[in-house]
Design a protein around this motif. Sequence first.
Motif, PDB file in Angstrom:
ATOM      1  N   ASP A 156      -2.455   3.178 -12.466  1.00 25.89           N
ATOM      2  CA  ASP A 156      -2.167   1.736 -12.259  1.00 25.89           C
ATOM      3  C   ASP A 156      -1.059   1.594 -10.930  1.00 25.89           C
ATOM      4  O   ASP A 156      -0.367   0.562 -11.086  1.00 25.89           O
ATOM      5  CB  ASP A 156      -1.945   1.134 -13.348  1.00 25.89           C
ATOM      6  N   PRO A 158       0.565   0.395  -7.642  1.00 27.37           N
ATOM      7  CA  PRO A 158       0.439  -0.859  -6.665  1.00 27.37           C
ATOM      8  C   PRO A 158      -0.649  -0.601  -5.621  1.00 27.37           C
ATOM      9  O   PRO A 158      -0.993  -1.698  -5.218  1.00 27.37           O
ATOM     10  CB  PRO A 158       1.942  -1.276  -6.412  1.00 27.37           C
ATOM     11  N   TRP A 159      -0.639   0.586  -4.946  1.00 25.17           N
ATOM     12  CA  TRP A 159      -1.355   0.885  -4.063  1.00 25.17           C
ATOM     13  C   TRP A 159      -2.803   1.355  -4.146  1.00 25.17           C
ATOM     14  O   TRP A 159      -3.513   1.790  -3.508  1.00 25.17           O
ATOM     15  CB  TRP A 159      -0.521   1.832  -2.900  1.00 25.17           C
ATOM     16  N   HIS A 253       4.771   0.390   0.276  1.00 28.69           N
ATOM     17  CA  HIS A 253       5.064   0.563  -1.166  1.00 28.69           C
ATOM     18  C   HIS A 253       6.387   1.296  -1.679  1.00 28.69           C
ATOM     19  O   HIS A 253       6.397   1.565  -2.482  1.00 28.69           O
ATOM     20  CB  HIS A 253       3.919   0.902  -1.872  1.00 28.69           C
TER      21      HIS A 253
END
Length: 277
Positions: A156, A158-159, A253
Motif C-alpha cells: 500500500d 503511496p506511489w 514521494h
Amino acid sequence: MVESKRSEPLADRVPLGRRFSAERVAANYLFRPPYPPEVYDTLLELMRGHPRILLDAGCGTGKITLGLIDQIDRADAVDPSDAMLRVARGQPGADSAKIRWIHGAIEDAPLDPPYGLIVAASSIHWMDLDLTLPRFAGALADGAMLAVLDGDAPVDAPWEREETDFLIDFLAAHEGRPQTWWKTMRERLAEPLLVHPRFESLGHRITAPVSHSQSIADYLRCQHSRATWSEDHLGDEASAEFDAALTAILRGHTHDGMLTFDVQTRIEWGRVTKLLG
C-alpha cells in the motif's frame, strides 16, 4: 504508455527462474527489505518440540538461515544459483560451522535429515512440487512442518498505483502483449502460497506492518533483484529507460531523499505427505 525500442521481445529471453544465476541479480538481492522480526519468531515457534535443524530450500542470499542460526543447532541452506550463494557466504555470520551452504536444485541436492522445519521463502513457486514435496515429507522429522512465505515488497505504498500502471505498460510494450496476471502485494498477502494435494495447510499468519526506508537508487536495485526486472534480462538500454521512468514517479514521494513504506510477510505452514490419498 511506454514505447518499446527492442525488436526482440523480452519474453523470448532467459526463463524467469534462471535469471537468479546472474551476478547482478544476486548483488541486488541485498537491497530487498528485511523480513519483519515476526517472521523469525513464527518460524522458531513452528520448530518447537522438533529437532532444531533447518532446511532452507531456495535460500537465496541466506536471509532465513542467517536470521535463525544463532537460535538453532544447524542449517542446510540450498540454492541452485552459485551467484546467490557467493553473496550469502559473504554476509556476517555466514561462516558459522552450523551452516552448510549447498549449491544445487532442491529436487536432488544432498540433504542431511531429519529436519525440524523446512522453509521455502519466496521460492516454492520455482520448484517442481511433484518431486520436491515427497522429498520434503521424507526429510522432515515426525510431526515437523513445511513453512512457505512471501512478502518483501512495499504494501500500500503511496506511489503504488502510478508505479503499477507504469510496470504493466512497460511489460506490455517490451513483451508485446498485455499483462493480465498482475497482483499487488496486498492481494498476494491475501492468497495461499501453496495449494497442492500433498500439502495440508494448518495455519497462516500475516505479519504486522514494519516501516522500511530506502533511497531511490537502492529501491531501483531492489527492483532489479526481481526476475522480471533483472538488468541482464532487460539489457542496458531498457534498464536505463526503466530506471529513469521509475525515478520520475518516485521522486515526488521522498522525504529527505528517502522513500518510506511498510513491509508485511505472509507465512503459512502445514504437513507434507509422502503419498496421495
